[in-house]
Design a protein around this motif. Structure first.
Motif, mmCIF file in Angstrom:
data_model
loop_
_atom_site.group_PDB
_atom_site.id
_atom_site.type_symbol
_atom_site.label_atom_id
_atom_site.label_comp_id
_atom_site.label_asym_id
_atom_site.label_seq_id
_atom_site.Cartn_x
_atom_site.Cartn_y
_atom_site.Cartn_z
ATOM 1 N N ILE A 25 0.826 -1.212 0.000
ATOM 2 C CA ILE A 25 0.000 0.000 0.000
ATOM 3 C C ILE A 25 0.859 1.261 0.000
ATOM 4 N N ILE A 26 1.904 1.304 0.816
ATOM 5 C CA ILE A 26 2.691 2.508 1.020
ATOM 6 C C ILE A 26 3.879 2.604 0.065
ATOM 7 N N GLY A 27 4.306 1.497 -0.503
ATOM 8 C CA GLY A 27 5.542 1.438 -1.285
ATOM 9 C C GLY A 27 5.823 2.656 -2.135
ATOM 10 N N PRO A 28 7.020 3.225 -2.031
ATOM 11 C CA PRO A 28 7.287 4.464 -2.770
ATOM 12 C C PRO A 28 7.383 4.265 -4.281
ATOM 13 N N THR A 29 7.794 3.094 -4.727
ATOM 14 C CA THR A 29 7.903 2.878 -6.173
ATOM 15 C C THR A 29 7.078 1.657 -6.580
ATOM 16 N N VAL A 30 6.878 1.536 -7.865
ATOM 17 C CA VAL A 30 6.122 0.406 -8.391
ATOM 18 C C VAL A 30 6.891 -0.901 -8.193
ATOM 19 N N GLN A 31 8.197 -0.827 -8.281
ATOM 20 C CA GLN A 31 9.016 -2.022 -8.098
ATOM 21 C C GLN A 31 8.888 -2.566 -6.673
ATOM 22 N N ASP A 32 8.808 -1.665 -5.691
ATOM 23 C CA ASP A 32 8.601 -2.102 -4.306
ATOM 24 C C ASP A 32 7.256 -2.797 -4.148
ATOM 25 N N ARG A 33 6.254 -2.289 -4.822
ATOM 26 C CA ARG A 33 4.924 -2.897 -4.731
ATOM 27 C C ARG A 33 4.897 -4.278 -5.378
ATOM 28 N N ILE A 34 5.556 -4.429 -6.505
ATOM 29 C CA ILE A 34 5.607 -5.745 -7.156
ATOM 30 C C ILE A 34 6.373 -6.740 -6.301
ATOM 31 N N LEU A 35 7.466 -6.300 -5.707
ATOM 32 C CA LEU A 35 8.237 -7.174 -4.832
ATOM 33 C C LEU A 35 7.424 -7.574 -3.600
ATOM 34 N N ALA A 36 6.651 -6.646 -3.056
ATOM 35 C CA ALA A 36 5.797 -6.963 -1.910
ATOM 36 C C ALA A 36 4.714 -7.968 -2.313
ATOM 37 N N LEU A 37 4.143 -7.818 -3.494
ATOM 38 C CA LEU A 37 3.129 -8.756 -3.962
ATOM 39 C C LEU A 37 3.720 -10.146 -4.166
ATOM 40 N N ASP A 38 4.930 -10.213 -4.714
ATOM 41 C CA ASP A 38 5.590 -11.503 -4.905
ATOM 42 C C ASP A 38 5.895 -12.159 -3.562
ATOM 43 N N THR A 39 6.322 -11.387 -2.596
ATOM 44 C CA THR A 39 6.601 -11.926 -1.271
ATOM 45 C C THR A 39 5.318 -12.366 -0.579
ATOM 46 N N MET A 40 4.217 -11.691 -0.854
ATOM 47 C CA MET A 40 2.935 -12.115 -0.286
ATOM 48 C C MET A 40 2.517 -13.465 -0.848
ATOM 49 N N TYR A 41 2.794 -13.716 -2.120
ATOM 50 C CA TYR A 41 2.522 -15.040 -2.686
ATOM 51 C C TYR A 41 3.324 -16.116 -1.958
ATOM 52 N N ILE A 42 4.592 -15.832 -1.724
ATOM 53 C CA ILE A 42 5.450 -16.813 -1.060
ATOM 54 C C ILE A 42 4.967 -17.074 0.362
ATOM 55 N N ASN A 43 4.591 -16.014 1.080
ATOM 56 C CA ASN A 43 4.098 -16.189 2.448
ATOM 57 C C ASN A 43 2.767 -16.935 2.487
ATOM 58 N N SER A 44 1.907 -16.672 1.526
ATOM 59 C CA SER A 44 0.630 -17.398 1.507
ATOM 60 C C SER A 44 0.853 -18.874 1.179
ATOM 61 N N ILE A 45 1.828 -19.169 0.342
ATOM 62 C CA ILE A 45 2.170 -20.569 0.063
ATOM 63 C C ILE A 45 2.654 -21.247 1.341
ATOM 64 N N ALA A 46 3.486 -20.537 2.104
ATOM 65 C CA ALA A 46 3.983 -21.104 3.362
ATOM 66 C C ALA A 46 2.840 -21.361 4.336
ATOM 67 N N LEU A 47 1.870 -20.452 4.408
ATOM 68 C CA LEU A 47 0.726 -20.667 5.291
ATOM 69 C C LEU A 47 -0.108 -21.863 4.854
ATOM 70 N N ILE A 48 -0.299 -22.022 3.567
ATOM 71 C CA ILE A 48 -1.081 -23.155 3.075
ATOM 72 C C ILE A 48 -0.366 -24.473 3.348
ATOM 73 N N VAL A 49 0.944 -24.494 3.168
ATOM 74 C CA VAL A 49 1.711 -25.708 3.456
ATOM 75 C C VAL A 49 1.658 -26.033 4.946
ATOM 76 N N LEU A 50 1.753 -25.009 5.789
ATOM 77 C CA LEU A 50 1.635 -25.233 7.234
ATOM 78 C C LEU A 50 0.271 -25.789 7.605
ATOM 79 N N TYR A 51 -0.764 -25.256 6.978
ATOM 80 C CA TYR A 51 -2.108 -25.770 7.255
ATOM 81 C C TYR A 51 -2.241 -27.219 6.780
ATOM 82 N N GLY A 52 -1.618 -27.540 5.663
ATOM 83 C CA GLY A 52 -1.618 -28.918 5.187
ATOM 84 C C GLY A 52 -0.892 -29.851 6.139
#
Length: 89
Positions: A25-52
Motif C-alpha cells: 500500500i505505502i511502497g514508494p515505487t512500483v518495483q517495491d509494490r511488485i516485490l511486496a506482492l511476490d513476497t505475499m505469494y510466497i508467504n501465503s504458500i507457506a501458510l497453506i503448506v503449514l495448514y496442510g
C-alpha cells in the motif's frame, strides 16, 4: 510440540503478510509494490503448506503449487509490463 511450532510459525508468517501488505500500500515505487506482492505469494504458500501439515492431507500442497505457478506468471507479466509497457509483443 509440533502443533505449537506450527502455530508459532503461522503467527510469524501472518505478521510478515501484514508487513508486506503495508509495503504494497505505502511502497514508494512500483518495483517495491511488485516485490511486496511476490513476497505475499510466497508467504501465503507457506501458510497453506503449514495448514496442510496441521491437517495431515496432501490436498493443500497441490493448492500451494498452483498458487506458486500463478504467482510466478503474474510477477513476470507485471515486470514485463513495467519494462516495455506491453505484455504481448
Amino acid at each position: 510440540m509440533l502443533s505449537f511450532a506450527i502455530t508459532v510459525v503461522a503467527v510469524l508468517i501472518s505478521a510478515a503478510l501484514f508487513i508486506n501488505l503495508w509495503r504494497l500500500i505505502i511502497g514508494p515505487t512500483v518495483q517495491d509494490r511488485i516485490l511486496a506482492l511476490d513476497t505475499m505469494y510466497i508467504n501465503s504458500i507457506a501458510l497453506i503448506v503449514l495448514y496442510g501439515l496441521h491437517e495431515g492431507t496432501s490436498l493443500y500442497f497441490e493448492a500451494a503449487l498452483l498458487i506458486a505457478m500463478l504467482g510466478f506468471v503474474s510477477t513476470s507479466a507485471l515486470c514485463k509490463y513495467i519494462l516495455r509497457g506491453d505484455i504481448i509483443e
